[in-house]
Design a protein around this motif. Structure first.
Motif, short mmCIF file in Angstrom:
data_model
loop_
_atom_site.label_atom_id
_atom_site.label_comp_id
_atom_site.label_asym_id
_atom_site.label_seq_id
_atom_site.Cartn_x
_atom_site.Cartn_y
_atom_site.Cartn_z
N LEU A 244 50.06 39.31 40.40
CA LEU A 244 49.00 39.69 41.32
C LEU A 244 49.49 40.88 42.14
CD1 LEU A 244 46.26 39.25 42.72
CD2 LEU A 244 47.39 37.57 44.21
N THR B 95 46.33 41.03 37.76
CA THR B 95 45.15 41.12 38.63
C THR B 95 45.50 42.06 39.77
OG1 THR B 95 44.49 38.86 38.09
CG2 THR B 95 43.52 39.84 40.06
N ASP C 269 39.49 42.58 35.95
CA ASP C 269 40.75 42.06 36.49
C ASP C 269 41.04 42.58 37.90
OD1 ASP C 269 41.38 40.63 34.16
OD2 ASP C 269 42.15 42.43 33.20
N ARG D 53 41.10 31.91 38.13
CA ARG D 53 42.00 32.66 37.25
C ARG D 53 43.27 31.87 37.01
NH1 ARG D 53 40.54 38.61 37.91
NH2 ARG D 53 38.67 38.58 39.23
#
Length: 403
Positions: A4, A36, A51, A86
């Motif tokens: 992330l 992401t 994303d 997710r």
């Protein structure tokens, strides 16, 4: 892994950090990972990506290119809800200094996740150039940071460096996109053991451009400049150097920004319209094709850049560069660039005259495309994955603690 990433600005907005994040994302995905990107929602049309997590934001520039997210529990909840559907996040990669950094470290702490920090921003230089009262601005930023990331951890005296140190102390590993910036961070005490991981050129696009590129013209020299048209990039100084050089050449400027209108006015007022052309923002493949077709890439900022992305791309494509910043010149192999005698506009003009004469006479600097993996994104992504794996290995080897 599911990485992330947090950024201060949307990945589709203009800027070197954003290009770097898009490249990292794509090459990590090619390596089989999930990425992401969390950043403020843009307020103009843009491609977007499934994303991306676009957090609620407000525009902060007149052209609506850039925006900010107000950090707090509401934004935290928004991000948690967006991530709930997710795959579980394995690692947080903060590539931000302001609201993106605050949101990233708050997320990591809430969820007990390890974090990596990439420093992109020479914050002290930027504040001094842009903010009327830099010391007051830094104190305000520190107050804001301490309020959002309790408790304060840095032992440095209040400064831009202590602000960055507060971030690095919350990370499990730190990286920088150039050796000169990594050294600066360490000298100032902002971070330690900073690993240098460059932003490379896209392997596939480089190879395609090299296949399709025809021979460069030696009739009229062509210089390419790329970047955000803002004061720290010295775009107006570059145009003044073109005026002083007064050479018969084609000067193409790619990009946009708050100084675009002033730059266009300068060209009109000084009768440079037959030489200077504003090409606007173009897709990445077109940008690399433009660099490949040029006789020289011109890099003009001094002291601001933390990475030499465009000159690295030029090296990968076999295009020499005129490099104004000695720190960036120090990142390059010998023999592939020219350097002005000093940081003055006149010195840059002199360099343009010298390079234009070399090109016109057929004695220009010849650079073979740099086949070294150093300038390719695939190699740099492999090295970043190594950083991720070391951080995650430490997590499995010891009990989790707050980030």
């Amino acid at each position: 892994m599911h990485i992330l990433m947090f950024s201060d600005q949307h990945a589709d907005s203009l800027g070197g950090v954003q290009v770097s994040i898009r490249l990292q994302k794509r090459f990590l995905e090619q390596a089989g990972h999930t990425v992401t990107v969390c950043a403020p929602r843009m307020h103009r049309e843009h491609p977007g990506d499934s994303d991306y997590v676009d957090t609620p934001s407000v525009p902060i520039t007149l052209d609506r290119e850039y925006s900010m997210t107000l950090v707090g529990r509401r934004a935290d909840r928004f991000i948690d809800e967006a991530l709930a559907t997710r795959p579980p996040v394995d690692l947080v990669h903060v590539q931000a200094d302001f609201w993106g950094a605050m949101l990233g470290y708050r997320f990591a702490q809430r969820h007990g996740i390890r974090a990596v920090h990439t420093f992109h921003n020479h914050m002290e230089f930027g504040i001094e150039r842009v903010v009327p009262y830099p010391k007051l601005a830094v104190r305000g930023l520190l107050w804001w940071q301490h309020r959002l990331l309790k408790p304060a951890r840095s032992a440095l005296a209040p400064s831009a460096w202590s602000y960055l140190n507060e971030l690095s102390l919350r990370a499990d590993a730190a990286t920088a996109p150039s050796s000169h910036f990594a050294s600066l961070l360490e000298r100032k005490g902002a971070a330690s053991a900073v690993e240098v991981i460059l932003t490379g050129a896209d392997d596939t696009v480089v190879e395609q451009v090299l296949r399709e590129a025809g021979p460069r013209s030696t009739i009229r020299p062509m210089f390419v400049w790329m970047g955000r048209m803002s004061s720290e990039k010295r775009v107006l100084e570059y145009l003044d150097a073109i005026r002083l050089a007064d050479v018969d050449a084609d000067f193409r400027l790619y990009g946009a920004g708050l100084l675009l209108t002033k730059a266009q006015a300068f060209v009109r007022e000084n009768g440079l319209g037959d030489r200077v052309h504003f090409a606007g923002k173009v897709p990445y493949p077109e940008a690399l094709a433009a660099i490949a077709s040029a006789d020289a890439l011109v890099q003009t900022s001094i002291g601001f850049e933390t990475q030499g992305m465009t000159v690295f791309e030029a090296a990968a494509l076999g295009t020499p560069s005129i490099v104004s910043d000695p720190n960036i010149a120090g990142e390059l192999p010998d023999g592939i660039y020219w350097q002005p005698a000093d940081g003055s506009v006149q010195a840059l003009a002199d360099a343009l005259v010298r390079v234009a004469a070399d090109v016109a006479s057929g004695s220009k600097l010849v650079v073979e495309p740099q086949t070294s993996s150093t300038f390719r994104q695939s190699h740099q992504t492999e090295r970043m994955i190594g950083v991720y794996e070391r951080v995650l290995a430490r997590r499995s080897a010891q009990p989790d603690s707050a980030v």
